[in-house]
Design a protein around this motif. Structure first.
Motif, PDB file in Angstrom:
ATOM      1  N   LEU A   5       0.834  -1.191   0.000  1.00 14.92           N
ATOM      2  CA  LEU A   5       0.000   0.000   0.000  1.00 14.92           C
ATOM      3  C   LEU A   5       0.870   1.242   0.000  1.00 14.92           C
ATOM      4  N   SER A   6       0.360   2.251  -0.612  1.00 19.69           N
ATOM      5  CA  SER A   6       0.978   3.563  -0.566  1.00 19.69           C
ATOM      6  C   SER A   6      -0.025   4.482   0.110  1.00 19.69           C
ATOM      7  N   THR A   7       0.467   5.431   0.863  1.00 21.45           N
ATOM      8  CA  THR A   7      -0.448   6.338   1.541  1.00 21.45           C
ATOM      9  C   THR A   7      -0.284   7.752   1.016  1.00 21.45           C
ATOM     10  N   ASN A   8      -1.327   8.503   1.148  1.00 19.88           N
ATOM     11  CA  ASN A   8      -1.326   9.924   0.816  1.00 19.88           C
ATOM     12  C   ASN A   8      -1.345  10.678   2.139  1.00 19.88           C
ATOM     13  N   SER A   9      -0.178  11.097   2.591  1.00 22.75           N
ATOM     14  CA  SER A   9      -0.023  11.662   3.931  1.00 22.75           C
ATOM     15  C   SER A   9      -0.971  12.811   4.220  1.00 22.75           C
ATOM     16  N   TRP A  10      -1.141  13.717   3.265  1.00 23.68           N
ATOM     17  CA  TRP A  10      -2.023  14.855   3.513  1.00 23.68           C
ATOM     18  C   TRP A  10      -3.444  14.396   3.822  1.00 23.68           C
ATOM     19  N   PHE A  11      -3.938  13.414   3.086  1.00 28.46           N
ATOM     20  CA  PHE A  11      -5.300  12.944   3.321  1.00 28.46           C
ATOM     21  C   PHE A  11      -5.408  12.158   4.621  1.00 28.46           C
ATOM     22  N   ILE A  12      -4.328  11.473   5.006  1.00 30.50           N
ATOM     23  CA  ILE A  12      -4.328  10.787   6.302  1.00 30.50           C
ATOM     24  C   ILE A  12      -4.487  11.813   7.416  1.00 30.50           C
ATOM     25  N   TYR A  13      -3.674  12.853   7.385  1.00 30.34           N
ATOM     26  CA  TYR A  13      -3.735  13.860   8.446  1.00 30.34           C
ATOM     27  C   TYR A  13      -5.036  14.651   8.405  1.00 30.34           C
ATOM     28  N   ILE A  17      -7.621  14.848  11.532  1.00 24.88           N
ATOM     29  CA  ILE A  17      -8.142  16.132  12.021  1.00 24.88           C
ATOM     30  C   ILE A  17      -9.659  16.157  11.922  1.00 24.88           C
ATOM     31  N   TRP A  18     -10.199  15.687  10.806  1.00 26.29           N
ATOM     32  CA  TRP A  18     -11.650  15.624  10.589  1.00 26.29           C
ATOM     33  C   TRP A  18     -12.297  14.799  11.701  1.00 26.29           C
ATOM     34  N   SER A  19     -11.726  13.643  11.998  1.00 27.87           N
ATOM     35  CA  SER A  19     -12.287  12.751  13.022  1.00 27.87           C
ATOM     36  C   SER A  19     -12.233  13.372  14.410  1.00 27.87           C
ATOM     37  N   VAL A  20     -11.127  14.016  14.734  1.00 30.63           N
ATOM     38  CA  VAL A  20     -10.984  14.637  16.057  1.00 30.63           C
ATOM     39  C   VAL A  20     -11.986  15.782  16.225  1.00 30.63           C
ATOM     40  N   ILE A  21     -12.107  16.629  15.208  1.00 32.29           N
ATOM     41  CA  ILE A  21     -13.076  17.741  15.286  1.00 32.29           C
ATOM     42  C   ILE A  21     -14.495  17.190  15.402  1.00 32.29           C
ATOM     43  N   PHE A  22     -14.812  16.186  14.609  1.00 35.56           N
ATOM     44  CA  PHE A  22     -16.154  15.615  14.605  1.00 35.56           C
ATOM     45  C   PHE A  22     -16.489  14.998  15.959  1.00 35.56           C
ATOM     46  N   SER A  23     -15.541  14.287  16.549  1.00 39.51           N
ATOM     47  CA  SER A  23     -15.795  13.679  17.856  1.00 39.51           C
ATOM     48  C   SER A  23     -15.854  14.749  18.947  1.00 39.51           C
ATOM     49  N   ALA A  24     -15.041  15.788  18.830  1.00 38.88           N
ATOM     50  CA  ALA A  24     -15.049  16.863  19.831  1.00 38.88           C
ATOM     51  C   ALA A  24     -16.417  17.537  19.895  1.00 38.88           C
ATOM     52  N   MET A  25     -17.078  17.684  18.739  1.00 35.03           N
ATOM     53  CA  MET A  25     -18.423  18.267  18.732  1.00 35.03           C
ATOM     54  C   MET A  25     -19.382  17.406  19.547  1.00 35.03           C
ATOM     55  N   SER A  26     -19.309  16.099  19.384  1.00 35.40           N
ATOM     56  CA  SER A  26     -20.185  15.204  20.146  1.00 35.40           C
ATOM     57  C   SER A  26     -19.889  15.285  21.636  1.00 35.40           C
ATOM     58  N   PHE A  27     -18.616  15.301  21.995  1.00 38.65           N
ATOM     59  CA  PHE A  27     -18.255  15.395  23.413  1.00 38.65           C
ATOM     60  C   PHE A  27     -18.734  16.711  24.019  1.00 38.65           C
ATOM     61  N   TYR A  28     -18.588  17.786  23.276  1.00 35.15           N
ATOM     62  CA  TYR A  28     -19.056  19.092  23.736  1.00 35.15           C
ATOM     63  C   TYR A  28     -20.560  19.063  24.000  1.00 35.15           C
ATOM     64  N   TRP A  29     -21.315  18.505  23.058  1.00 39.20           N
ATOM     65  CA  TRP A  29     -22.770  18.424  23.232  1.00 39.20           C
ATOM     66  C   TRP A  29     -23.147  17.467  24.359  1.00 39.20           C
ATOM     67  N   ALA A  30     -22.399  16.378  24.516  1.00 37.11           N
ATOM     68  CA  ALA A  30     -22.682  15.429  25.594  1.00 37.11           C
ATOM     69  C   ALA A  30     -22.463  16.062  26.968  1.00 37.11           C
ATOM     70  N   LEU A  68     -12.513   6.844  18.048  1.00 36.14           N
ATOM     71  CA  LEU A  68     -11.803   5.570  18.055  1.00 36.14           C
ATOM     72  C   LEU A  68     -12.039   4.756  16.788  1.00 36.14           C
ATOM     73  N   GLY A  69     -13.294   4.628  16.405  1.00 36.95           N
ATOM     74  CA  GLY A  69     -13.606   3.811  15.238  1.00 36.95           C
ATOM     75  C   GLY A  69     -13.103   4.404  13.950  1.00 36.95           C
ATOM     76  N   ALA A  70     -13.307   5.689  13.778  1.00 33.97           N
ATOM     77  CA  ALA A  70     -12.929   6.331  12.523  1.00 33.97           C
ATOM     78  C   ALA A  70     -11.516   6.892  12.578  1.00 33.97           C
ATOM     79  N   GLY A  71     -11.199   7.634  13.629  1.00 32.74           N
ATOM     80  CA  GLY A  71      -9.887   8.275  13.719  1.00 32.74           C
ATOM     81  C   GLY A  71      -8.743   7.279  13.758  1.00 32.74           C
ATOM     82  N   LEU A  72      -8.888   6.220  14.522  1.00 39.58           N
ATOM     83  CA  LEU A  72      -7.817   5.235  14.609  1.00 39.58           C
ATOM     84  C   LEU A  72      -7.651   4.465  13.304  1.00 39.58           C
TER      85      LEU A  72
END
Length: 150
Positions: A5-13, A17-30, A68-72
């Protein structure tokens, strides 16, 4: 011999970031935060006004699933794992994220055009079309493009 496999580093990061922001919104609302929750509209907004304990547990769980599911899943790619299973899992996850956002975007657009009846006020309709559904689609693109065959 495993598939290379080859990875595209920019899209990985971007996916991380997308996953962390998305989960942070849920934690904030919780934790009782209200900023932005009206933009979700419908039943979710109604339930957030006077949340039951089971609703709060569900919001916490969605936050952990996003983190965890998406970000990891994307974070594992940083290790440059050569797993064929990982390749297809990330590709399928990306496709599902994108399709979820795209189908919601179409449905809500049809509502905005008065073709479908949907339980969203104008405020939520605007934010779902301007932010939420494109956000889902962007995450799908980040995941999908984060890995490729070498």
């Amino acid at each position: 011999m495993g598939q290379r496999l080859s990875t595209n580093s920019w899209f990985i990061y971007l996916g991380i970031i997308w996953s962390v922001i998305f989960s942070a919104m849920s934690f904030y609302w919780a934790m009782g935060g209200r900023l932005g929750v009206k933009s979700l509209g419908g039943a979710i907004y109604e339930m957030s006004l006077n949340p039951s304990s089971s609703f709060l547990v569900l919001v916490w769980l969605t936050g952990f699933m996003k983190l965890l599911g998406a970000g990891l899943l994307v974070l594992v790619l940083v290790r440059r794992n050569n797993s064929k299973l990982l390749f297809y899992t990330v590709k399928i996850a990306g496709a599902f994220l994108f399709l979820y956002g795209a189908l919601n975007f179409i449905t809500i657009s049809l509502h905005a055009l008065n073709i479908l009846e949907y339980n969203l006020d104008d405020y939520a309709t605007f934010w779902r079309l301007a932010f939420w559904e494109p956000y889902w689609m962007a995450g799908g693109v980040f995941y999908f493009l984060s890995v490729k065959r070498a």
